[in-house]
Design an enzyme around this catalytic site. Structure first.
Site, PDB file in Angstrom:
ATOM      1  N   ASP A   9     101.949 -25.299  -1.179  1.00 48.54           N
ATOM      2  CA  ASP A   9     101.939 -26.509  -0.358  1.00 48.54           C
ATOM      3  C   ASP A   9     102.726 -27.716  -0.866  1.00 48.54           C
ATOM      4  OD1 ASP A   9     100.107 -24.688   0.487  1.00 48.54           O
ATOM      5  OD2 ASP A   9      98.429 -26.057   0.624  1.00 48.54           O
ATOM      6  N   GLU A  58      90.825 -21.208  -8.729  1.00 45.20           N
ATOM      7  CA  GLU A  58      91.973 -21.163  -7.819  1.00 45.20           C
ATOM      8  C   GLU A  58      93.276 -21.185  -8.634  1.00 45.20           C
ATOM      9  OE1 GLU A  58      91.891 -24.561  -5.298  1.00 45.20           O
ATOM     10  OE2 GLU A  58      93.434 -23.803  -3.925  1.00 45.20           O
TER      11      GLU A  58
END
Ligand code: 2M8
Length: 453
Positions: free
Chosen positions: A185, A424
């Site tokens: 992102d 993550e």
């Protein structure tokens, strides 16, 4: 408290595997396995591809159902959406903000989906599930073969959609219309193209939900200014009702993504081979190989001898984008470079600017080189190390015959994740788990590494 290697617990491999399985079970909400418990309570396209690989080690039938759930959300156009929403809320932007089904008749009404896509790694997952299934019981093999028969035409149409709408001039370089489509992102790869995204005064107000869910969300997650741009791109797409060609024409963000292109080349080859194994139409298999060839050439063309890395290309300005990011190693995923350049690239990823940097907690290439001035070791895609990305390189290295490098990478990754938090992403210098914990795709690549050691 400062995080140090000494504060880490270290699980043995049996405990680690059990803990990974428990994590996936905990994220199973009945209709899907969510990407993560609180931060991502829905199904993400490329996460689910990885999740199904790990699941196959636990239960092949369950793995096939997980991937099939994603494939069932394919748009009538062929696009696989980046998010398939569960009935749970708790994520922004949710289905209302996207309005995909309301605005575009080709989007499914149920489940609700977002209006963009993510990297095409699904054929790689299908390959793994088929191989794991065939190595198991007759029932496992049958379940995997059913997925192959039913899933192959869906994946063919997905690849066809990418070629038709994201490479209309047959250059081989696939474009993305939002940084979220890259999966990376807020990578510095997109800083220049995002500078050209100027949110208008009619950007509807919104409230972010992500920051409070990440320990030090203020510093780890993308900034509010970045979010304004992410949301503005959605407004631009809503204005053209998610019509794929109109989106490409009007989006103020349009970038040729070298990493997505390499994954597409790799996955198209894999899909072609799976097609041969399952008697799919020969012309489609041939077409897939042609797409793979063209995209491989595009990736090689993006290689910059000056930096020794492959580049993205801003298709709005025509500028090549040279950043010191992990995506620069895209040619290692799909091949296509001449031998000296490829050997140099392989040496570079293992060398002192990357996995061989002396200060790393484990020898894994982070998302940005630790020697780059823009390296931010805690900031999401601006420095942390992402186990799934390492898995992709490890898997590709195996396919390409670089088994020593693949084994080293797997060992380093298992060291990084041995605390069993399945974060993550991780701080590359200290190994501190960051972002969401119990992230499904981290648990799942750990399972695959443990089963392949
Ligand atoms: C991250 O992206 C989402 C938006 O799609 C987010 O930040 O809200 C990325 O790391 C992406 O690659 C990943 O698929 C997703 C879910 O894990 O989270």
């Amino acid at each position: 408290m400062r995080f140090g290697a000494g504060s880490r617990r270290r699980l043995g491999s049996v405990q680690l595997a059990a803990s990974a399985a428990w994590t996936l079970g905990g994220n199973d909400i009945g209709t899907m396995i969510t990407a993560a418990p609180r931060l991502y309570p829905h199904m993400w396209s490329w996460d689910t591809a990885f999740i199904s690989i790990g699941l196959a080690h636990l239960n092949v039938d369950r793995a096939t159902r997980e991937l099939a759930t994603l494939l069932a959300a394919q748009w009538r156009t062929g696009m696989l959406p980046h998010i398939v929403f569960s009935e749970d809320g708790g994520y922004f932007p949710g289905p209302e903000r996207w309005g995909a089904a309301e605005l575009n008749a080709d989007a499914p009404d149920t489940p609700r989906t977002s209006g963009i896509c993510q990297p095409p790694v699904h054929a790689i997952a299908l390959r793994r599930i088929v191989d794991i299934g065939r190595a198991g019981s007759a029932a496992d093999a049958a379940a995997a073969d059913r997925l192959l028969t039913d899933g192959w035409p869906i994946l063919y149409r997905w690849h066809e959609w990418l070629v038709r709408h994201r490479d209309p001039h047959a250059t081989g370089l696939l474009s993305i219309v939002h940084g979220w489509e890259s999966g990376m992102d807020n990578s510095p790869r997109w800083d220049a193209p995002y500078a050209g995204v100027v949110p208008g005064p009619d950007l509807p107000p919104y409230v972010r939900l992500d920051r409070d869910l990440v320990g030090s969300g203020d510093t780890e997650r993308p900034s509010d200014a970045e979010y304004d741009r992410y949301l503005w791109l959605i407004e631009q797409m809503r204005k053209v009702r998610y019509d794929a060609d109109a989106v490409v024409r009007t989006s103020s963000f349009l970038v040729g993504d070298v990493f997505v292109t390499a994954l597409f080349a790799l996955a198209s080859e894999v899909l072609a081979t799976l097609g041969e194994e399952s008697d799919q139409p020969a012309w489609q298999v041939k077409q897939l190989r042609g797409w793979a060839h063209r995209s491989r050439r595009a990736v090689a063309h993006a290689y910059d001898p000056a930096t020794g890395l492959a580049r993205d290309r801003d298709l709005r300005t025509g500028d090549w984008l040279a950043t010191n990011s992990i995506a620069g190693f895209a040619p290692l995923l799909c091949g296509g470079l001449d031998e000296p350049a490829e050997t140099a690239l392989l040496a570079k990823i293992c060398g002192p600017d990357w996995a061989g940097h002396p200060d790393l907690f484990a020898a894994i290439p982070p998302s940005v080189s630790p020697n780059d001035p823009g390296f931010r070791p805690r900031e999401y895609w601006r420095g942390p190390v992402w186990p799934v990305i390492a898995w992709l390189f490890g898997w590709a290295f195996e396919q390409r015959g670089w088994t020593d490098q693949a084994a080293d990478l797997r060992a380093a990754c298992l060291r990084l994740v041995a605390d069993g938090t399945f974060a993550e992403y991780y701080h590359p210098l200290t190994g501190e788990p960051l972002g969401s914990k119990q992230q499904s795709w981290t648990a799942t690549v750990v399972l695959d590494w443990l089963h392949s050691s």
